[in-house]
Design a protein around this motif. Structure first.
Motif, mmCIF file in Angstrom:
data_model
loop_
_atom_site.group_PDB
_atom_site.id
_atom_site.type_symbol
_atom_site.label_atom_id
_atom_site.label_comp_id
_atom_site.label_asym_id
_atom_site.label_seq_id
_atom_site.Cartn_x
_atom_site.Cartn_y
_atom_site.Cartn_z
ATOM 1 N N SER A 198 4.841 21.945 -110.921
ATOM 2 C CA SER A 198 4.600 23.296 -110.419
ATOM 3 C C SER A 198 5.027 24.284 -111.485
ATOM 4 C CB SER A 198 5.378 23.560 -109.126
ATOM 5 O OG SER A 198 5.270 24.937 -108.763
ATOM 6 N N ILE A 199 4.328 25.389 -111.550
ATOM 7 C CA ILE A 199 4.732 26.469 -112.448
ATOM 8 C C ILE A 199 6.081 27.044 -112.023
ATOM 9 C CG2 ILE A 199 3.624 28.356 -111.170
ATOM 10 C CD1 ILE A 199 2.641 29.415 -113.886
ATOM 11 N N ALA A 200 6.445 26.809 -110.752
ATOM 12 C CA ALA A 200 7.700 27.296 -110.184
ATOM 13 C C ALA A 200 8.703 26.149 -110.106
ATOM 14 C CB ALA A 200 7.466 27.883 -108.797
ATOM 15 N N SER A 201 9.784 26.249 -110.875
ATOM 16 C CA SER A 201 10.760 25.155 -110.943
ATOM 17 C C SER A 201 11.390 24.847 -109.592
ATOM 18 C CB SER A 201 11.852 25.508 -111.957
ATOM 19 O OG SER A 201 11.321 25.649 -113.249
ATOM 20 N N GLY A 202 11.538 25.847 -108.737
ATOM 21 C CA GLY A 202 12.170 25.631 -107.444
ATOM 22 C C GLY A 202 11.306 24.903 -106.439
ATOM 23 N N LEU A 203 10.028 24.695 -106.752
ATOM 24 C CA LEU A 203 9.117 23.971 -105.854
ATOM 25 C C LEU A 203 8.742 22.605 -106.405
ATOM 26 C CD1 LEU A 203 6.638 26.855 -104.872
ATOM 27 C CD2 LEU A 203 8.845 26.270 -103.841
ATOM 28 N N ASP A 204 9.326 22.239 -107.526
ATOM 29 C CA ASP A 204 8.947 21.050 -108.285
ATOM 30 C C ASP A 204 9.660 19.815 -107.729
ATOM 31 O OD1 ASP A 204 7.775 19.579 -110.234
ATOM 32 O OD2 ASP A 204 8.767 20.542 -111.917
ATOM 33 N N TYR A 205 9.295 19.399 -106.517
ATOM 34 C CA TYR A 205 9.999 18.320 -105.821
ATOM 35 C C TYR A 205 8.976 17.458 -105.083
ATOM 36 C CZ TYR A 205 13.693 16.113 -102.993
ATOM 37 O OH TYR A 205 14.561 15.215 -102.397
ATOM 38 N N PRO A 206 9.095 16.118 -105.141
ATOM 39 C CA PRO A 206 8.079 15.252 -104.534
ATOM 40 C C PRO A 206 8.233 15.046 -103.030
ATOM 41 C CG PRO A 206 9.711 13.923 -105.656
ATOM 42 C CD PRO A 206 10.058 15.351 -105.956
ATOM 43 N N GLY A 207 9.297 15.593 -102.431
ATOM 44 C CA GLY A 207 9.491 15.466 -100.994
ATOM 45 C C GLY A 207 9.553 16.826 -100.331
ATOM 46 N N VAL A 208 9.978 16.841 -99.063
ATOM 47 C CA VAL A 208 10.081 18.082 -98.302
ATOM 48 C C VAL A 208 11.078 17.842 -97.165
ATOM 49 C CG1 VAL A 208 8.208 17.515 -96.679
ATOM 50 C CG2 VAL A 208 8.698 19.917 -97.208
ATOM 51 N N GLY A 209 11.653 18.909 -96.644
ATOM 52 C CA GLY A 209 12.643 18.760 -95.592
ATOM 53 C C GLY A 209 12.099 18.095 -94.335
ATOM 54 N N PRO A 210 12.945 17.358 -93.610
ATOM 55 C CA PRO A 210 12.485 16.632 -92.416
ATOM 56 C C PRO A 210 11.999 17.540 -91.303
ATOM 57 C CG PRO A 210 14.888 16.579 -92.570
ATOM 58 C CD PRO A 210 14.386 17.131 -93.874
ATOM 59 N N GLN A 211 12.570 18.749 -91.186
ATOM 60 C CA GLN A 211 12.099 19.658 -90.142
ATOM 61 C C GLN A 211 10.650 20.049 -90.381
ATOM 62 O OE1 GLN A 211 15.437 21.211 -91.649
ATOM 63 N NE2 GLN A 211 16.364 21.992 -89.781
ATOM 64 N N HIS A 212 10.301 20.302 -91.644
ATOM 65 C CA HIS A 212 8.914 20.643 -91.950
ATOM 66 C C HIS A 212 7.985 19.466 -91.681
ATOM 67 C CE1 HIS A 212 9.537 24.639 -93.514
ATOM 68 N NE2 HIS A 212 10.543 24.194 -94.248
ATOM 69 N N ALA A 226 9.735 36.173 -107.532
ATOM 70 C CA ALA A 226 9.932 34.848 -108.121
ATOM 71 C C ALA A 226 8.606 34.094 -108.108
ATOM 72 C CB ALA A 226 10.986 34.073 -107.339
ATOM 73 N N LEU A 227 8.429 33.201 -109.084
ATOM 74 C CA LEU A 227 7.209 32.393 -109.109
ATOM 75 C C LEU A 227 7.086 31.524 -107.861
ATOM 76 C CD1 LEU A 227 7.055 31.299 -112.857
ATOM 77 C CD2 LEU A 227 5.376 32.699 -111.633
ATOM 78 N N GLU A 228 8.217 31.099 -107.312
ATOM 79 C CA GLU A 228 8.179 30.332 -106.057
ATOM 80 C C GLU A 228 7.531 31.172 -104.967
ATOM 81 O OE1 GLU A 228 10.928 28.634 -108.806
ATOM 82 O OE2 GLU A 228 10.877 30.675 -108.000
ATOM 83 N N THR A 229 8.059 32.375 -104.770
ATOM 84 C CA THR A 229 7.564 33.277 -103.739
ATOM 85 C C THR A 229 6.101 33.644 -103.972
ATOM 86 O OG1 THR A 229 9.784 34.219 -103.603
ATOM 87 C CG2 THR A 229 8.020 35.464 -102.568
ATOM 88 N N ALA A 230 5.690 33.737 -105.230
ATOM 89 C CA ALA A 230 4.317 34.133 -105.549
ATOM 90 C C ALA A 230 3.289 33.174 -104.956
ATOM 91 C CB ALA A 230 4.141 34.239 -107.061
ATOM 92 N N HIS A 231 3.673 31.929 -104.670
ATOM 93 C CA HIS A 231 2.755 31.015 -103.990
ATOM 94 C C HIS A 231 2.423 31.520 -102.590
ATOM 95 C CE1 HIS A 231 4.005 28.337 -107.243
ATOM 96 N NE2 HIS A 231 3.005 27.543 -106.915
ATOM 97 N N ALA A 232 3.436 31.989 -101.873
ATOM 98 C CA ALA A 232 3.211 32.519 -100.527
ATOM 99 C C ALA A 232 2.397 33.810 -100.589
ATOM 100 C CB ALA A 232 4.550 32.766 -99.830
#
Length: 408
Positions: free
Chosen positions: A315-329, A364-370
């Protein structure tokens, strides 16, 4: 089991709670490593005690108001809305919090919990550096040591936040293994924590990991949703048609979603990174293309490689660069209580510049996705409809990177 609305002593609403086994439906769970399992049980017990403690509640309330700057406001982005046409776009301004993002909401709670448990140090991972900065800030405030593990790729990309962490007194541990990004930083931080269980607390940076971390982080982030629902009703007289947030691990999204999970008429949308395109391997679209699996001691949707291991992601956004996601989601997706879309790197850059130029807000680049998703769908909605975006962080950290990518 999963429980519907419960009001705790904070007055915060939790719409999804874990079972005694730390499960959200089939997702989540407790870690099996004996020593870590004992540490997790101690953290869970301490958490359950402090959230009922009047002194803790009073201290959190004081710090939120006088240190973080809560409540963060709701802003009607009139020029951006006119530019897109159609729906009116609003922002929950978490970028105005002290440290510039939503991360401070749970970091204060985690550091206070560490002190309650008699720890002298907090250890964590960080991707974009926002969690690292927030944790280093809270640790400085409370007089604890702070150690942050960060991938070498992210250190180079997010050097303004690295400098901030160092100024705040944190020790930075560069992680060069593998892709040198967020997943590897989590691995490294957990390994260090295992060697220092008696003196330290692992302060995870999102609503993921083994129990009780998803519950702890979502508990402290739920203040965002509680405020947002009240503020939006006061501002517009109605609830938003859509509530939108970026999703990597999922902390800012679960925070704002929590205020609206009882409102079936409000569509909750998480936006994850499509990177260079969903048809490529260079993305981090876990909810769109992932499968049910396990990662870092919990069950969730995860992107796997051909060998069944967590895949390298982009991801262009380092804070979203993860292969999993939280269990609630993961559970919200399966229950149909939230939907998950994606935005590409190119869309993210366009949204970053649009908000900067039209509203004077550098996200933030993370937020820019939303923001990219909101801009995409607004034009097909009525001018009487509304979109509320969680503006989860500001883009100071991304400016140098942007200048290399965008022709100004």
């Amino acid at each position: 089991m999963t429980t519907d609305k419960m009001t705790d002593s904070y007055g915060l609403h939790h719409s999804i709670l874990p079972s005694n086994d730390g499960l959200y439906g089939e997702f989540g769970g407790k870690i099996e490593h004996p020593e870590l399992a004992k540490a997790m049980d101690d953290i869970e017990q301490g958490f359950r005690e402090i959230i009922k403690d009047e002194d803790f509640i009073e201290e959190m309330s004081r710090l939120r108001q006088t240190y973080v700057g809560r409540p963060s406001p709701i802003f009607h982005a009139r020029r951006l809305s006119a530019h897109c046409g159609g729906a009116q776009i609003y922002f929950k301004r978490e970028d105005l919090n002290h440290t510039g993002a939503h991360k401070i909401n749970h970091c204060l709670g985690e550091v206070l919990l560490a002190k309650k448990l008699g720890k002298t140090k907090v250890i964590a991972e960080t991707g974009a550096g926002q969690h690292g900065v927030a944790l280093a800030t809270a640790a400085a405030l409370m007089g604890l040591e702070c150690e942050i593990h960060m991938g070498v790729v992210d250190i180079e990309k997010e050097h303004p936040n690295v400098s901030r962490m160092k100024i705040l007194g944190a020790k930075i541990v560069p992680v060069s293994r593998g892709a040198g990004t967020l997943k590897e930083a989590v691995d490294s931080a957990f390994e260090t924590y295992l060697d220092e269980l008696d003196s330290s607390l692992f302060a995870i940076g999102s609503a993921l990991g083994p129990a009780p971390y998803p519950e702890i982080v979502s508990y402290f982030q739920s203040v965002v949703g509680r405020e947002a629902r009240t503020q939006f009703l006061e501002t517009t007289g109605n609830l938003p048609n859509k509530v939108v947030a970026c999703v990597g691990g999922g902390s800012n999204a679960i925070g704002i979603f929590s205020g609206f999970l009882g409102d079936k008429e409000v569509e909750k949308v998480g936006v994850e990174p499509a990177g260079e395109g969903l048809e490529t391997s260079n993305h981090a679209a876990t909810m769109t293309l992932g499968v049910k699996g396990a990662l870092h001691g919990f069950k969730c949707y995860v992107l796997l490689d051909e060998d069944g291991e967590p895949a390298p992601v982009h991801s262009i956004a380092s804070g979203l660069d993860y292969p999993g996601v939280g269990p609630q989601h993961s559970l919200l997706r399966d229950m149909g209580l939230a939907t998950y879309e994606s935005a590409t790197d190119a869309e993210c850059l366009d949204a970053f510049m649009a908000l900067s130029r039209l509203e004077g807000i550098i996200p933030a680049l993370e937020t820019a996705h939303a923001i990219a998703y909101a801009m995409r769908v607004a034009k097909d909605m009525s001018p009487d409809e509304t979109i509320l975006v969680n503006l989860s962080g500001r883009g100071d950290k991304d400016i140098d990177f942007i200048l290399d990518k965008v022709k100004l």
